[in-house]
Design an enzyme around this catalytic site. Structure first.
Site, mmCIF file in Angstrom:
data_model
loop_
_atom_site.group_PDB
_atom_site.id
_atom_site.type_symbol
_atom_site.label_atom_id
_atom_site.label_comp_id
_atom_site.label_asym_id
_atom_site.label_seq_id
_atom_site.Cartn_x
_atom_site.Cartn_y
_atom_site.Cartn_z
ATOM 1 N N ASP A 45 33.736 -40.429 33.587
ATOM 2 C CA ASP A 45 34.478 -41.965 33.722
ATOM 3 C C ASP A 45 35.599 -42.096 32.732
ATOM 4 O OD1 ASP A 45 33.663 -42.522 36.104
ATOM 5 O OD2 ASP A 45 31.935 -43.578 35.517
ATOM 6 N N LYS A 71 22.876 -43.159 38.235
ATOM 7 C CA LYS A 71 23.847 -42.711 36.930
ATOM 8 C C LYS A 71 22.715 -42.945 35.759
ATOM 9 C CE LYS A 71 28.516 -43.865 37.942
ATOM 10 N NZ LYS A 71 29.589 -44.315 37.280
#
Ligand code: NAP
Length: 282
Positions: free
Chosen positions: A109, A72
């Protein structure tokens, strides 16, 4: 989606390891219900190979990829452009490749977290009072960003390693204040939202040891752990008559902007999708 986009309806999820990922099941369900003839494939990429493969995918017909552990941070660092959310969170989980091969990094997210709360606790009002967030890892960063953007007035942040909580509070500004890990049960007092963003409560891990006795009536308790779906924290919340929201919806909602960006349709998170994506151990 552009009418002139000649690329296949192809996307995937990059991680290492990747076989446990529920994302292919999730996307396959949406392909079935929307009738879009897309493909979504797991991409097992070793960390030392990530940069090389990431640079090639836009030239192999991919419209984009999701990115999971451990890529990420690199996915953000190596992107040509990044959204404000990705920069604030410091990580990317959703990547668009434009037809010219440029890499555009986003983080969904925080969006997934907030949408799950809105769906799981209808009427929840971010401005109604302070939130207590437990944990200061990658997921907590996204949650802090989401809660602050949604208008939560104050966030109490407790983490086993206090230095990590302090670093996050510094990064996110004066609306985030640190609470000692040992004082977490007291910090429940007056909190209208309580979120577990640690890995405690996951199958194979100890439960999160906290008392919800001081939580106000009407508080929302959210556990982002979703294996099992009903964690000890959520069971305690329900026993106290509080509103309990499980973590599966965060996983499902964070994928919606990706599906929309790559395939041009906003898919639905409903009971059928939840059934399709239920983890085996839930
Ligand atoms: P992470 O970066 O590794 O952070 C782990 C967090 O858990 C840290 O705050 C850590 O505290 C805490 N922790 C671990 N073991 C602990 C223990 N024995 N006692 C107290 N605290 C402990 O992980 P992450 O990516 O933030 O993910 C956290 C959890 O959220 C995982 O279970 C993950 O599966 C879940 N998650 C769910 C979603 C979803 O879509 N629902 C999305 C992302 C993550 P220290 O800092 O002190 O080590």
């Amino acid at each position: 989606m552009s009418d002139h986009d000649e690329r296949p309806l192809l996307a995937g999820v990059a991680g290492w390891p990747i076989l446990h990922s529920r994302s292919p099941v999730l996307f396959d369900h949406w392909f079935r219900v929307t009738g879009i003839a897309g493909r979504y494939v797991p991409l097992a990429i070793r960390p030392e190979r990530f940069a090389e493969v990431y640079g090639v995918l836009p030239h192999a017909g991919f419209r984009g990829i999701n990115v999971t552990i451990p890529h990420k941070l690199e996915a953000l660092r190596l992107a040509d452009e990044a959204t404000e959310a990705a920069r604030a969170i410091g990580a990317a989980n959703m990547i668009r490749f434009d037809p010219a091969g440029r890499i555009l990094a986003d983080n969904t997210d925080a969006y997934g977290f907030i949408e799950n709360l809105r769906q799981g606790a209808p009427g929840w009002m971010p401005a109604s009072g302070p939130a207590l967030v437990l944990g200061a890892g990658g997921a907590a960063r996204a949650i802090l960003h989401g809660l602050l953007a949604a208008g939560v007035p104050q966030i109490r942040l407790a983490n086993r390693s206090q230095d990590k909580a302090e670093a996050l509070a510094d990064a996110f500004g004066p609306r985030v204040t640190c609470v000692p890990w040992s004082a977490r049960s007291d910090a429940v007092n007056g909190a209208t939202l309580i979120v577990n963003a640690t890995s405690l409560g996951m199958s194979g891990k100890p439960a999160l040891d906290i008392s919800l006795a001081a939580a106000p009536a009407g508080a929302v308790v959210n556990d982002i752990v979703y294996v099992p779906l009903e964690t000890p924290l959520l069971a305690q919340a329900r026993a106290r008559g509080l509103r309990a929201v499980d973590g599966l919806g965060m996983l499902l909602h964070q994928a919606r902007p990706a599906f929309r960006a790559w395939f041009g349709v906003d898919p639905v998170v409903d009971a059928a999708l939840r059934r399709a994506c239920l983890p085996d151990a839930a």
